[in-house]
Motif scaffolding. Structure first.
Motif, short mmCIF file in Angstrom:
data_model
loop_
_atom_site.label_atom_id
_atom_site.label_comp_id
_atom_site.label_asym_id
_atom_site.label_seq_id
_atom_site.Cartn_x
_atom_site.Cartn_y
_atom_site.Cartn_z
N GLU A 1 45.29 43.37 39.42
CA GLU A 1 44.35 42.59 39.99
C GLU A 1 43.93 41.36 38.61
N ARG B 1 38.18 44.50 37.55
CA ARG B 1 37.51 44.03 38.46
C ARG B 1 36.52 45.02 38.73
N ASN C 1 37.23 35.95 41.88
CA ASN C 1 37.70 37.40 42.02
C ASN C 1 36.41 37.91 41.58
#
Ligand code: ADP
Ligand code: MG
Length: 682
Positions: free
Chosen positions: A234, A277, A404
């Motif tokens: 991510e 994240r 995000n």
């Protein structure tokens, strides 16, 4: 050879097109599907001694027929056949309804095995199944499957038998030998046999043990792999926050952080700095001080040049958070805005514009935060308070709003360890396991409803000392209207009782938000001494001077909720009290009341709650995201879950896992679960 698994059930004897369709309705297409359809219970055919068999219980006995059968015809297709049978020292009657044809198969002197309901008073067994000869040939246990009445148990068992025999040699054991040997788990063949057709109780137990472990291991591999893949793919935002600023804020607080708060703030900051994240759960008992931790994390993100969002489940709570955070953060130049349902029209438009421009650093609100037109300039961290109140979908939408952003869920419902591992297995968990110093244990009493008067006297004493009180009203499931009626009744009673001496306020979900706001403000400013309320105050409300709580009909609440409610008091250095007015009808209800009086520890209560109610009910709703297991039971198989978790961790970390022949099967299953694909959204 292994392709045998995927072979259609139609290759079994007796399965034609029609049966194939019936089975597919039950989700059974391949032979493997069939053998993995586990029975939900077993019929017990072990021989029992009638002396020890309770009335009306189903029992299997072996005995000798002592009389010629006699048949009584009771009308069309109705008959009653009867013989005397000697079993052990009992001479009993065996009765067969509507099976007159058995007359020719029974005669004095022969040995039979009978199963049926035992009528202790009349010494009669109502036979439901019968075999010629001694018990020997009949299994002790017969599986019973959940077949929705689509197919006969007996027929289904025959298919099962065939399938197991057919697959015997081609079944591959997915558990590596070293694990199986290490935990003394039986082989897949033995285990399948033991699940469907156990030789005895021990055989079934061992079979279950194996499947529980295997199931939990696969589950843990999946959860942990998902977490790993997410972190690797991510590439979250690394946030370069200003440590100096953060330290300044910490030293400006009116108290010193607890060690747990310090530890958690460090955990959060460390993760914010990394290019992954954050997907984290912060759990801490009521009163453990989560709000200030949230404020610190949000401030860190803001000093790093990003915006933050804090979402609360109710308006009252959002407003309270906004007030607390403003007190701490405004002196540091943070721009805070509150977005609730009551912010409308032009005000709202301007607010949203400022948010898009990045003029607002921190947005606080209810689910109004996730409406489509709410756009951030650069959202760095989203915190949701009391996360169990939010749906999975809502969380996803909010997360998708920013680029995000990091996500932190806070909950004051301590989650039992088992559920934390399972429901939140793909999340990281931080725990505030310490309350700020100087807190006194809330004294909790369970009182029968008729003793309300002494309670009112106790309440008055607290008020005389200048303290305040909550009175929580009876809860009537599914009916807000009746809840409100109850609250109004109690309010009127108390207002009369304390007329003029003390101010009583009323709070419930049907009040206009201005009105709620006014009542709450008057209560927190001490102008109202007694707040009569429905459970809307359950979550998060903070009025430290309130030290007394009465909960009406406490038996109607679950432990987690009672603990949440009680958490509204005990927020200052004064001694607090919680009175549970309850007349529980069930043992479970009594146990809940006792547990409440015995402990203030939310984690202990959570474990107890789970034990009393089971995992399905723990979260109350379907959004819990709890997986369904064929065999494993989260309450009782906790040890196995921990073992599986550790094993999964070791397996995933070792290179051999990804190469070895031994683990090929586990790998394949992991792959099929989708955990290794990086395209998952959640
Ligand atoms: P919760 O975790 O239930 O959300 P809060 O954040 O509302 O708890 O904090 C409960 C109370 O404890 C508040 O009045 C808060 O000001 C106070 N508090 C928080 N941290 C500390 C601390 N380290 N020392 C003393 N009081 C604290
Ligand atoms: Mg809170």
């Amino acid at each position: 050879m292994t392709t045998m698994n995927t072979e259609s059930v139609s290759i079994l004897k007796g399965i034609g097109k029609e049966t194939e369709e019936v089975l597919s309705e039950l989700g059974i297409i391949s032979l493997y599907d069939l053998i993995m359809t586990f029975p939900y219970r077993h019929e017990d055919f072990r021989l029992k001694d009638l002396t020890e068999t309770p009335h009306n219980e189903r029992v299997t006995i072996e005995g000798r027929v002592e009389s010629e059968p006699s048949v009584l015809f009771l009308g069309k297709n109705k008959s009653r056949l009867q013989v005397h049978v000697l079993t052990g020292r009992h001479l009993i009657k065996a009765v067969f309804f509507n099976q007159a044809y058995l007359k020719n198969r029974l005669s004095a002197g022969m040995v039979v095995t009978l199963t049926g309901k035992w009528d202790r008073g009349r010494q009669v067994i109502n036979v439901s199944s019968f075999t010629n000869g001694p018990k020997m040939d009949h299994a002790d246990f017969e599986p019973v499957y959940s077949l929705k009445g689509l197919i006969h148990q007996k027929t289904f068992r025959k298919y099962m038998r065939q399938a197991l025999d057919l697959l015997q040699d081609s079944l591959q054991d997915c558990l590596p030998t070293y694990l199986r040997e290490g935990y003394r788990l039986i082989s897949i063949q033995e285990a399948l046999e033991g699940v469907h057709f156990p030789k005895n109780a021990e055989h079934f137990k061992q079979a279950r043990r194996r499947f529980v472990y295997e199931e939990l291991l696969n589950f843990q591999l999946k959860m942990q792999a998902m977490k790993k893949v997410r972190k690797e793919n991510e590439g979250g935002l690394p946030i370069h926050y200003d440590v100096q600023e953060l330290r300044k804020l910490i030293s400006s607080l009116p108290y010193e952080l607890t060690n747990a708060q310090k530890r958690v703030v460090n955990e959060l900051c460390k993760e914010l700095k990394e290019p992954v994240r954050m997907n984290r759960l912060l759990q801490g008992d009521v009163g453990s001080g989560k709000t200030v931790v949230a404020a610190l994390a949000l401030y860190a993100v803001i000093t790093g040049g990003y915006q933050g969002a804090l979402m609360a489940p109710t308006e009252i709570l959002a407003e309270q958070h906004a007030a607390s955070l403003a007190e701490w953060l405004v002196p540091f130049g943070v721009n805070i805005a509150l977005l609730s349902g009551s912010v409308k029209g032009k005000t709202r438009r301007i607010l949203l514009e400022k948010l898009r421009d990045g003029e607002i650093d921190l947005l606080i609100g209810t689910h109004a935060l996730i409406q489509p037109d709410v756009e951030f300039k650069q959202l760095g961290l989203v915190i949701t308070d009391e996360q169990h109140r939010f749906g999975v979908e809502q969380r996803r939408i909010l997360r998708d709003k920013g680029e995000n952003p990091n996500v932190l869920f806070m909950t004051a419902t301590p989650i039992p360890r088992t559920l934390a591992i399972t429901a939140f297995g793909e999340m990281d968990v931080s725990t505030l396991d310490e309350l700020p110093a100087g807190r006194k244990k809330i004294e909790t009493q369970w009182v029968k409803k008729e003793s309300l008067h002494p309670v009112l006297n106790q309440l008055e004493k607290e008020l005389e000392k200048g303290r305040q009180a909550y009175v929580i009203c009876p809860l009537i499931e599914e009916s807000e209207k009746l809840d409100v009626q109850n609250a109004v009744d109690v309010y009127e009673q108390l207002a009369t009782h304390f007329s003029r001496k003390y101010e009583v306020g009323l709070m419930h979900g049907r009040l206009h938000s201005d009105e709620k706001d006014r009542v709450m403000r008057e209560f927190s400013e001490g102008r109202i001494q007694i707040l009569v309320s429905t459970t809307v105050v359950e979550v998060g409300v903070n009025v430290p001077n309130a030290t007394f709580m009465v909960i009406y009909d406490a038996e109607r609440f679950g432990l987690a909720q009672l603990h949440q409610l009680r958490g509204r008091v005990g927020r200052s250095e004064h001694q607090s009290y919680c009175i549970l007015l309850a007349d529980p009808k069930t043992e479970e209800g009594k146990e809940r009341m006792i547990s409440m009086t015995e402990t203030n520890d939310g984690f202990v209560l959570a474990e107890k709650d789970l034990e009393l109610r089971g995992p399905g009910d723990f979260f109350g709703t379907k959004q819990s995201g709890l997986p369904e297991f064929k065999m494993a039971d989260l309450v009782h198989d906790y040890r196995a879950l921990e073992t599986a978790r550790n094993d999964a961790e070791k397996l995933l970390a070792s290179d051999d896992f990804w190469r070895d022949e031994e683990t090929a099967c586990l790998r394949e299953q992991l792959n099929e679960s989708g955990a290794l694909s990086s395209e998952r959204i959640d």
